[in-house]
Design a protein around this motif. Structure first.
Motif, mmCIF file in Angstrom:
data_model
loop_
_atom_site.group_PDB
_atom_site.id
_atom_site.type_symbol
_atom_site.label_atom_id
_atom_site.label_comp_id
_atom_site.label_asym_id
_atom_site.label_seq_id
_atom_site.Cartn_x
_atom_site.Cartn_y
_atom_site.Cartn_z
ATOM 1 N N ALA A 158 0.808 -1.228 0.000
ATOM 2 C CA ALA A 158 0.000 0.000 0.000
ATOM 3 C C ALA A 158 0.841 1.277 0.000
ATOM 4 C CB ALA A 158 -0.922 -0.004 1.212
ATOM 5 N N CYS A 159 2.166 1.166 -0.084
ATOM 6 C CA CYS A 159 3.000 2.350 0.113
ATOM 7 C C CYS A 159 2.863 3.418 -0.983
ATOM 8 C CB CYS A 159 4.465 1.984 0.337
ATOM 9 S SG CYS A 159 5.319 1.331 -1.058
ATOM 10 N N PHE A 160 2.329 3.049 -2.170
ATOM 11 C CA PHE A 160 2.139 4.031 -3.241
ATOM 12 C C PHE A 160 0.679 4.446 -3.416
ATOM 13 C CE2 PHE A 160 6.135 1.977 -4.638
ATOM 14 C CZ PHE A 160 6.932 3.107 -4.759
ATOM 15 N N ASN A 161 -0.178 3.974 -2.524
ATOM 16 C CA ASN A 161 -1.622 4.195 -2.694
ATOM 17 C C ASN A 161 -2.003 5.659 -2.899
ATOM 18 O OD1 ASN A 161 -2.072 1.484 -2.547
ATOM 19 N ND2 ASN A 161 -3.364 1.532 -0.741
ATOM 20 N N GLU A 162 -1.444 6.529 -2.059
ATOM 21 C CA GLU A 162 -1.811 7.944 -2.142
ATOM 22 C C GLU A 162 -1.303 8.573 -3.439
ATOM 23 O OE1 GLU A 162 -1.855 11.895 0.721
ATOM 24 O OE2 GLU A 162 -1.384 9.936 1.563
ATOM 25 N N ALA A 163 -0.060 8.290 -3.769
ATOM 26 C CA ALA A 163 0.517 8.845 -5.003
ATOM 27 C C ALA A 163 -0.209 8.303 -6.235
ATOM 28 C CB ALA A 163 2.005 8.510 -5.073
ATOM 29 N N GLN A 164 -0.545 7.032 -6.197
ATOM 30 C CA GLN A 164 -1.253 6.422 -7.325
ATOM 31 C C GLN A 164 -2.642 7.046 -7.485
ATOM 32 O OE1 GLN A 164 -2.321 2.283 -6.941
ATOM 33 N NE2 GLN A 164 -2.474 1.964 -9.151
ATOM 34 N N ALA A 165 -3.334 7.260 -6.351
ATOM 35 C CA ALA A 165 -4.677 7.854 -6.388
ATOM 36 C C ALA A 165 -4.638 9.275 -6.964
ATOM 37 C CB ALA A 165 -5.279 7.868 -4.992
ATOM 38 N N LYS A 166 -3.617 10.050 -6.583
ATOM 39 C CA LYS A 166 -3.486 11.434 -7.086
ATOM 40 C C LYS A 166 -3.243 11.428 -8.601
ATOM 41 C CE LYS A 166 -3.719 13.963 -3.272
ATOM 42 N NZ LYS A 166 -2.606 14.484 -2.463
ATOM 43 N N THR A 167 -2.391 10.513 -9.037
ATOM 44 C CA THR A 167 -2.079 10.415 -10.472
ATOM 45 C C THR A 167 -3.307 9.985 -11.259
ATOM 46 O OG1 THR A 167 0.177 9.781 -9.874
ATOM 47 C CG2 THR A 167 -0.464 9.414 -12.147
ATOM 48 N N ARG A 168 -4.058 9.041 -10.693
ATOM 49 C CA ARG A 168 -5.272 8.555 -11.357
ATOM 50 C C ARG A 168 -6.299 9.681 -11.507
ATOM 51 N NH1 ARG A 168 -10.201 7.180 -11.029
ATOM 52 N NH2 ARG A 168 -11.071 5.232 -11.827
ATOM 53 N N THR A 169 -6.486 10.463 -10.433
ATOM 54 C CA THR A 169 -7.430 11.584 -10.463
ATOM 55 C C THR A 169 -7.022 12.607 -11.516
ATOM 56 O OG1 THR A 169 -7.901 11.293 -8.106
ATOM 57 C CG2 THR A 169 -8.488 13.409 -9.064
ATOM 58 N N LEU A 170 -5.724 12.859 -11.597
ATOM 59 C CA LEU A 170 -5.204 13.800 -12.589
ATOM 60 C C LEU A 170 -5.524 13.316 -14.008
ATOM 61 C CD1 LEU A 170 -3.387 16.346 -13.125
ATOM 62 C CD2 LEU A 170 -1.464 14.762 -13.253
ATOM 63 N N MET A 171 -5.301 12.030 -14.268
ATOM 64 C CA MET A 171 -5.588 11.479 -15.602
ATOM 65 C C MET A 171 -7.088 11.526 -15.900
ATOM 66 S SD MET A 171 -3.075 8.193 -16.201
ATOM 67 C CE MET A 171 -3.528 7.281 -14.724
ATOM 68 N N GLU A 172 -7.892 11.181 -14.891
ATOM 69 C CA GLU A 172 -9.347 11.122 -15.093
ATOM 70 C C GLU A 172 -9.934 12.502 -15.401
ATOM 71 O OE1 GLU A 172 -13.274 9.157 -12.949
ATOM 72 O OE2 GLU A 172 -11.499 9.569 -11.739
ATOM 73 N N LYS A 173 -9.432 13.533 -14.695
ATOM 74 C CA LYS A 173 -9.994 14.873 -14.864
ATOM 75 C C LYS A 173 -9.380 15.646 -16.027
ATOM 76 C CE LYS A 173 -11.513 15.590 -10.113
ATOM 77 N NZ LYS A 173 -11.376 16.396 -8.877
ATOM 78 N N ASP A 174 -8.153 15.281 -16.368
ATOM 79 C CA ASP A 174 -7.423 16.075 -17.358
ATOM 80 C C ASP A 174 -7.256 15.343 -18.703
ATOM 81 O OD1 ASP A 174 -5.931 18.291 -18.229
ATOM 82 O OD2 ASP A 174 -4.056 17.267 -17.750
ATOM 83 N N SER A 175 -6.548 14.222 -18.689
ATOM 84 C CA SER A 175 -6.215 13.533 -19.948
ATOM 85 C C SER A 175 -7.381 12.735 -20.533
ATOM 86 C CB SER A 175 -5.033 12.584 -19.729
ATOM 87 O OG SER A 175 -3.955 13.261 -19.163
ATOM 88 N N TYR A 176 -8.161 12.100 -19.669
ATOM 89 C CA TYR A 176 -9.256 11.229 -20.126
ATOM 90 C C TYR A 176 -10.301 11.978 -20.969
ATOM 91 C CZ TYR A 176 -13.453 8.244 -19.633
ATOM 92 O OH TYR A 176 -14.583 7.505 -19.858
ATOM 93 N N PRO A 177 -10.788 13.157 -20.530
ATOM 94 C CA PRO A 177 -11.759 13.874 -21.377
ATOM 95 C C PRO A 177 -11.182 14.255 -22.740
ATOM 96 C CG PRO A 177 -11.759 14.775 -19.151
ATOM 97 C CD PRO A 177 -10.577 13.851 -19.254
#
Length: 203
Positions: A158-177
């Motif tokens: 679980a040590c990357f959970n927070e960083a992974q979640a932030k990166t995922r949110t960035l992709m979902e809100k920015d790159s995905y659309p």
């Protein structure tokens, strides 16, 4: 000719004839087995060919459905192997594929069972994507970077959970659309929709 004398040719011939049916039977059984295998091979080949065609058709239907489902949610895109590949290709055009590569590396990291491998993988991922001035540094805030650094001292899955979640949110809100609006995805979805329409018209 009498067969009672030892060494009599007739006796030898009789013995040979007596043994012949057993030998022939064994050979016949062997030939039958071999012929059976050979005769079944074309059938198996035919069946395999038919099933592979069905599987190919099924894959095409699945891929068409997948393409149209990618726009339903970012989760749907990430669940699809072809969706991840298409999204990765798009991110390359924006020079931001490191975000997805980091997310995928974290997913793979979570599957690691060996504690020794877990620690070495954690360091490698941190050095490649998270630390300041990393070769493929992802866009996360300083606080998340420091939390992840501290997590390395006792690396768990679980040590990357927070960083992974932030990166995922960035992709979902920015790159995905932007991906959904891109010409490449628009072409893919049109083709998928037309394949679906032609299949319905044939049924």
């Amino acid at each position: 000719m009498s067969c009672w004398m030892p060494g009599c040719p007739a006796l030898s011939m009789c013995r040979g004839l007596a043994a012949l049916p057993i030998t022939c039977l064994e050979r016949a059984k062997d030939l039958k087995t071999r012929l059976g295998i050979l005769l079944h091979k074309p059938e198996l080949g035919h069946k395999t060919g038919s099933s592979s065609k069905l599987q190919l058709g099924s894959r095409r239907r699945d891929s068409s459905r997948d393409v149209l489902e990618w726009r339903e949610s970012f989760d749907q895109l990430l669940k699809s192997k072809s969706g991840v590949n298409a999204f990765h290709t798009f991110l390359k055009t924006e020079f931001s594929e490191e975000n997805l590569d980091f997310w995928l590396a974290c997913e793979d990291f979570k599957k690691t069972r060996s504690k020794t491998k877990l620690a070495s993988k954690a360091n490698r991922i941190f050095e490649e994507f998270v630390q300041s001035e990393a070769p493929r540094e992802v866009n996360i805030d300083h606080e998340t970077r420091e939390i992840t650094r501290k997590n390395l001292s006792g690396a768990t899955s679980a040590c990357f959970n927070e960083a992974q979640a932030k990166t995922r949110t960035l992709m979902e809100k920015d790159s995905y659309p932007r991906f959904l609006k891109s010409a490449s995805y628009q072409d893919m979805s049109k083709q998928a929709a037309s394949r679906g329409t032609s299949k319905r018209s044939h049924t």
